[in-house]
Design a protein around this motif. Structure first.
Motif, short mmCIF file in Angstrom:
data_model
loop_
_atom_site.label_atom_id
_atom_site.label_comp_id
_atom_site.label_asym_id
_atom_site.label_seq_id
_atom_site.Cartn_x
_atom_site.Cartn_y
_atom_site.Cartn_z
N ARG A 32 0.83 -1.20 0.00
CA ARG A 32 0.00 0.00 0.00
C ARG A 32 0.87 1.26 0.00
O ARG A 32 0.67 2.17 -0.80
N ARG A 33 1.85 1.28 0.88
CA ARG A 33 2.73 2.45 0.94
C ARG A 33 3.61 2.57 -0.30
O ARG A 33 3.92 3.68 -0.75
N ARG A 53 -0.69 14.62 -9.58
CA ARG A 53 -2.05 14.39 -9.08
C ARG A 53 -2.95 15.52 -9.54
O ARG A 53 -2.54 16.66 -9.62
N VAL A 80 1.71 4.26 -3.04
CA VAL A 80 1.62 5.71 -2.80
C VAL A 80 2.94 6.38 -3.15
O VAL A 80 2.96 7.44 -3.80
N GLU A 91 3.43 6.61 -6.90
CA GLU A 91 2.62 7.70 -7.44
C GLU A 91 3.27 9.05 -7.16
O GLU A 91 3.36 9.91 -8.02
N GLU A 92 3.72 9.22 -5.94
CA GLU A 92 4.29 10.51 -5.51
C GLU A 92 5.57 10.85 -6.25
O GLU A 92 5.79 11.98 -6.65
#
Length: 93
Positions: A74-75, A92, A78, A81-82
Motif C-alpha cells: 500500500r505504501r 495528481r 503511494v 505515485e508521488e
C-alpha cells in the motif's frame, strides 16, 4: 673535491626531475580516482543517497518486520505515485 655535477653544471640529468614529479602527481591522481573518487561527483557528493530514499527506507522497514506485506504494498504504491515512477511526468489532479 668531487661533486655529482660535471664541470659546467648538473648536465642533462636535471631534465628528469620534472618528469619524475609529473609521474608522481599523475600516479597519485590516478590512485585517488580509482579508490576514493569513485562516484560521479567525487567525494564531495551531496544530496539524498539511495539508502535514504523513501522507497529504500520502506524496504528496510519491511525487511526488519516493522510493517507487514499489505502495508508495504500500500505504501509502495503511494510512493510510486508521488515520485512519478508509475506515471511519468504526471501529477495528481
Amino acid at each position: 673535491m668531487q661533486t655529482l655535477a660535471f664541470d659546467g653544471g648538473p648536465g642533462p640529468w636535471i631534465l628528469f626531475f620534472p618528469l619524475i614529479w609529473a609521474a608522481v602527481v599523475i600516479g597519485v591522481v590516478t590512485f585517488l580516482r580509482r579508490t576514493v573518487w569513485r562516484g560521479r561527483r567525487g567525494p564531495w557528493r551531496t544530496g539524498v543517497s539511495d539508502d535514504k530514499s523513501p522507497i529504500a527506507v520502506l524496504g528496510h522497514r519491511f525487511a526488519a518486520g516493522e510493517i507487514d506485506e499489505d502495508e508495504y504494498w500500500r505504501r509502495l504504491s503511494v510512493l510510486n505515485e508521488e515520485f512519478g515512477r508509475t506515471a511519468k511526468g504526471g501529477g495528481r489532479a
